[in-house]
Design a protein around this motif. Structure first.
Motif, PDB file in Angstrom:
ATOM      1  N   ALA A  91       0.914  -1.496  -0.082  1.00 40.51           N
ATOM      2  CA  ALA A  91      -0.039  -0.023   0.070  1.00 40.51           C
ATOM      3  C   ALA A  91       0.721   1.240  -0.140  1.00 40.51           C
ATOM      4  O   ALA A  91       0.410   2.140  -1.016  1.00 40.51           O
ATOM      5  CB  ALA A  91      -0.852  -0.098   1.297  1.00 40.51           C
ATOM      6  N   ASP A  92       1.824   1.201   0.777  1.00 40.46           N
ATOM      7  CA  ASP A  92       2.990   2.559   0.915  1.00 40.46           C
ATOM      8  C   ASP A  92       3.322   2.651  -0.151  1.00 40.46           C
ATOM      9  O   ASP A  92       3.626   3.763  -1.046  1.00 40.46           O
ATOM     10  CB  ASP A  92       3.987   2.366   2.099  1.00 40.46           C
ATOM     11  CG  ASP A  92       3.401   2.455   3.333  1.00 40.46           C
ATOM     12  OD1 ASP A  92       2.069   2.780   3.566  1.00 40.46           O
ATOM     13  OD2 ASP A  92       3.854   2.004   4.465  1.00 40.46           O
ATOM     14  N   ALA A  93       3.816   1.710  -1.088  1.00 40.89           N
ATOM     15  CA  ALA A  93       4.605   1.564  -2.598  1.00 40.89           C
ATOM     16  C   ALA A  93       3.573   2.165  -3.430  1.00 40.89           C
ATOM     17  O   ALA A  93       3.952   2.929  -4.166  1.00 40.89           O
ATOM     18  CB  ALA A  93       5.319   0.386  -2.825  1.00 40.89           C
ATOM     19  N   ALA A  94       2.212   1.702  -3.315  1.00 43.84           N
ATOM     20  CA  ALA A  94       1.401   1.969  -4.416  1.00 43.84           C
ATOM     21  C   ALA A  94       0.972   3.594  -4.249  1.00 43.84           C
ATOM     22  O   ALA A  94       0.491   4.589  -5.279  1.00 43.84           O
ATOM     23  CB  ALA A  94       0.194   1.268  -4.253  1.00 43.84           C
ATOM     24  N   VAL A  95       0.734   4.019  -2.828  1.00 44.53           N
ATOM     25  CA  VAL A  95       0.423   5.391  -2.680  1.00 44.53           C
ATOM     26  C   VAL A  95       1.839   6.346  -3.191  1.00 44.53           C
ATOM     27  O   VAL A  95       1.414   7.307  -3.882  1.00 44.53           O
ATOM     28  CB  VAL A  95       0.288   5.732  -1.336  1.00 44.53           C
ATOM     29  CG1 VAL A  95       0.394   6.941  -0.799  1.00 44.53           C
ATOM     30  CG2 VAL A  95      -1.089   5.058  -0.821  1.00 44.53           C
ATOM     31  N   ARG A  96       2.802   5.838  -2.954  1.00 46.06           N
ATOM     32  CA  ARG A  96       4.004   6.776  -3.388  1.00 46.06           C
ATOM     33  C   ARG A  96       4.132   6.810  -4.817  1.00 46.06           C
ATOM     34  O   ARG A  96       4.271   7.942  -5.418  1.00 46.06           O
ATOM     35  CB  ARG A  96       5.466   6.136  -2.796  1.00 46.06           C
ATOM     36  CG  ARG A  96       6.579   7.118  -3.065  1.00 46.06           C
ATOM     37  CD  ARG A  96       7.781   6.465  -2.534  1.00 46.06           C
ATOM     38  NE  ARG A  96       8.258   5.034  -3.063  1.00 46.06           N
ATOM     39  CZ  ARG A  96       8.178   3.759  -2.581  1.00 46.06           C
ATOM     40  NH1 ARG A  96       7.651   3.923  -1.393  1.00 46.06           N
ATOM     41  NH2 ARG A  96       8.379   2.791  -3.303  1.00 46.06           N
ATOM     42  N   LEU A  97       4.009   5.706  -5.653  1.00 46.80           N
ATOM     43  CA  LEU A  97       3.775   5.603  -7.086  1.00 46.80           C
ATOM     44  C   LEU A  97       2.674   6.634  -7.497  1.00 46.80           C
ATOM     45  O   LEU A  97       2.789   7.546  -8.566  1.00 46.80           O
ATOM     46  CB  LEU A  97       3.758   4.311  -7.801  1.00 46.80           C
ATOM     47  CG  LEU A  97       5.369   3.607  -7.448  1.00 46.80           C
ATOM     48  CD1 LEU A  97       4.852   2.107  -7.777  1.00 46.80           C
ATOM     49  CD2 LEU A  97       6.123   4.195  -8.686  1.00 46.80           C
ATOM     50  N   ALA A  98       1.588   6.376  -6.885  1.00 49.67           N
ATOM     51  CA  ALA A  98       0.483   7.149  -7.585  1.00 49.67           C
ATOM     52  C   ALA A  98       0.620   8.534  -7.242  1.00 49.67           C
ATOM     53  O   ALA A  98       0.261   9.540  -8.356  1.00 49.67           O
ATOM     54  CB  ALA A  98      -0.737   6.587  -6.965  1.00 49.67           C
ATOM     55  N   VAL A  99       1.259   8.859  -6.245  1.00 49.46           N
ATOM     56  CA  VAL A  99       1.257  10.428  -6.060  1.00 49.46           C
ATOM     57  C   VAL A  99       2.423  11.191  -6.860  1.00 49.46           C
ATOM     58  O   VAL A  99       2.347  12.360  -7.225  1.00 49.46           O
ATOM     59  CB  VAL A  99       1.471  10.826  -4.201  1.00 49.46           C
ATOM     60  CG1 VAL A  99       2.952  10.524  -4.127  1.00 49.46           C
ATOM     61  CG2 VAL A  99       1.178  12.241  -4.242  1.00 49.46           C
ATOM     62  N   GLU A 100       3.453  10.242  -7.148  1.00 47.49           N
ATOM     63  CA  GLU A 100       4.461  10.820  -7.977  1.00 47.49           C
ATOM     64  C   GLU A 100       4.047  10.876  -9.364  1.00 47.49           C
ATOM     65  O   GLU A 100       4.481  12.045 -10.297  1.00 47.49           O
ATOM     66  CB  GLU A 100       5.439   9.795  -8.219  1.00 47.49           C
ATOM     67  CG  GLU A 100       6.625   9.920  -6.704  1.00 47.49           C
ATOM     68  CD  GLU A 100       7.618   9.091  -6.462  1.00 47.49           C
ATOM     69  OE1 GLU A 100       7.768   8.255  -7.433  1.00 47.49           O
ATOM     70  OE2 GLU A 100       8.339   9.199  -5.683  1.00 47.49           O
ATOM     71  N   VAL A 101       3.086  10.138  -9.982  1.00 50.51           N
ATOM     72  CA  VAL A 101       2.347  10.266 -11.343  1.00 50.51           C
ATOM     73  C   VAL A 101       1.561  11.348 -11.270  1.00 50.51           C
ATOM     74  O   VAL A 101       1.493  12.087 -12.292  1.00 50.51           O
ATOM     75  CB  VAL A 101       1.755   8.802 -11.558  1.00 50.51           C
ATOM     76  CG1 VAL A 101       0.805   9.141 -12.873  1.00 50.51           C
ATOM     77  CG2 VAL A 101       2.792   7.806 -11.876  1.00 50.51           C
ATOM     78  N   LEU A 102       0.696  11.514 -10.203  1.00 54.08           N
ATOM     79  CA  LEU A 102      -0.044  12.701 -10.067  1.00 54.08           C
ATOM     80  C   LEU A 102       0.628  13.946 -10.227  1.00 54.08           C
ATOM     81  O   LEU A 102       0.114  15.067 -10.739  1.00 54.08           O
ATOM     82  CB  LEU A 102      -0.959  12.420  -8.873  1.00 54.08           C
ATOM     83  CG  LEU A 102      -2.152  11.633  -8.944  1.00 54.08           C
ATOM     84  CD1 LEU A 102      -2.716  11.381  -7.518  1.00 54.08           C
ATOM     85  CD2 LEU A 102      -3.091  11.772 -10.250  1.00 54.08           C
ATOM     86  N   ALA A 103       1.798  14.111  -9.561  1.00 48.59           N
ATOM     87  CA  ALA A 103       2.511  15.295  -9.522  1.00 48.59           C
ATOM     88  C   ALA A 103       3.276  15.473 -10.727  1.00 48.59           C
ATOM     89  O   ALA A 103       3.860  16.583 -10.768  1.00 48.59           O
ATOM     90  CB  ALA A 103       3.545  15.150  -8.465  1.00 48.59           C
ATOM     91  N   GLY A 104       3.513  14.499 -11.491  1.00 46.13           N
ATOM     92  CA  GLY A 104       4.077  14.652 -12.933  1.00 46.13           C
ATOM     93  C   GLY A 104       5.657  14.274 -12.731  1.00 46.13           C
ATOM     94  O   GLY A 104       6.588  14.714 -13.589  1.00 46.13           O
ATOM     95  N   THR A 105       6.230  13.943 -11.755  1.00 43.94           N
ATOM     96  CA  THR A 105       7.494  13.542 -11.521  1.00 43.94           C
ATOM     97  C   THR A 105       7.867  12.034 -11.885  1.00 43.94           C
ATOM     98  O   THR A 105       8.914  11.800 -11.823  1.00 43.94           O
ATOM     99  CB  THR A 105       8.053  13.563 -10.028  1.00 43.94           C
ATOM    100  OG1 THR A 105       7.195  12.850  -9.096  1.00 43.94           O
ATOM    101  CG2 THR A 105       7.762  15.115  -9.462  1.00 43.94           C
ATOM    102  N   ARG A 106       7.133  11.449 -12.271  1.00 44.82           N
ATOM    103  CA  ARG A 106       6.941   9.998 -12.815  1.00 44.82           C
ATOM    104  C   ARG A 106       5.818   9.673 -13.956  1.00 44.82           C
ATOM    105  O   ARG A 106       4.810  10.241 -13.751  1.00 44.82           O
ATOM    106  CB  ARG A 106       6.792   9.078 -11.490  1.00 44.82           C
ATOM    107  CG  ARG A 106       7.143   7.391 -11.854  1.00 44.82           C
ATOM    108  CD  ARG A 106       6.728   6.669 -10.817  1.00 44.82           C
ATOM    109  NE  ARG A 106       7.635   6.832  -9.536  1.00 44.82           N
ATOM    110  CZ  ARG A 106       8.764   6.075  -9.348  1.00 44.82           C
ATOM    111  NH1 ARG A 106       8.999   5.153 -10.190  1.00 44.82           N
ATOM    112  NH2 ARG A 106       9.673   6.238  -8.280  1.00 44.82           N
ATOM    113  N   PRO A 107       6.485   8.857 -15.002  1.00 41.23           N
ATOM    114  CA  PRO A 107       5.416   8.515 -16.047  1.00 41.23           C
ATOM    115  C   PRO A 107       4.610   7.923 -15.523  1.00 41.23           C
ATOM    116  O   PRO A 107       4.822   6.950 -14.664  1.00 41.23           O
ATOM    117  CB  PRO A 107       6.632   8.133 -17.107  1.00 41.23           C
ATOM    118  CG  PRO A 107       7.697   7.903 -16.461  1.00 41.23           C
ATOM    119  CD  PRO A 107       7.795   8.577 -15.222  1.00 41.23           C
TER     120      PRO A 107
END
Length: 156
Positions: free
Chosen positions: A57-73
């Motif tokens: 859950a922590d990894a999924a939240v971190r990845l999702a928020v980075e995608v939403l912020a535009g720092t990760r594709p």
């Protein structure tokens, strides 16, 4: 007042300001005692599973928020999400250009629960572009791994 923007595996929720009450009491006092609800039940996971679910859950939240912020594709969300979630989030966010300064996102807090043995739900309070937003994920266990099958957020 909450208005969903799109239904499906990914849902972005926009908030509209509520009308002012001009100093009047917004809630009417109840006439008598409220009916008592049966209450919530606590679902206890087996030993060791709780730590695994929390880590996913922590990894999924971190990845999702980075995608939403535009720092990760958006395609990198496929590490923890089903293809439907990846497609919908990429379609809703559209192509992002790297113009200007991007403020790194921050996860303020996360909570997870197990409503069923093969289902987990995670909620998080995150900061995206300097604003606090809510993020909710549904994780399902299939074929030996946990995958995000639904995502809901107030982030743009």
């Amino acid at each position: 007042m909450v208005r969903p923007v799109r239904s499906g595996a990914v849902r972005f929720v926009r908030y509209r300001p509520s009308p002012a009450v001009h100093g009047a009491l917004a809630l009417r006092p109840a006439a008598g005692p409220a009916p008592r609800s049966p209450g919530l039940r606590l679902v206890r996971p087996a030993a060791g599973e709780d730590a695994e679910v929390q880590a996913v859950a922590d990894a999924a939240v971190r990845l999702a928020v980075e995608v939403l912020a535009g720092t990760r594709p958006a395609h990198q969300l496929s590490l923890v999400a089903v293809p439907a979630v990846c497609r919908e989030i990429a379609a809703q966010l559209g192509p992002r250009t790297r113009g200007g300064r991007i403020v790194p996102p921050k996860v303020l807090s996360t909570r997870s629960q197990r409503p069923a043995p093969d289902v987990a739900e995670a909620v998080a309070l995150v900061v995206v572009a300097g604003r606090v937003h809510a993020l909710a994920l549904r994780l399902e266990h299939a074929r030996g791994r946990w995958r995000c099958t639904a995502l809901e957020t107030t982030a743009p």
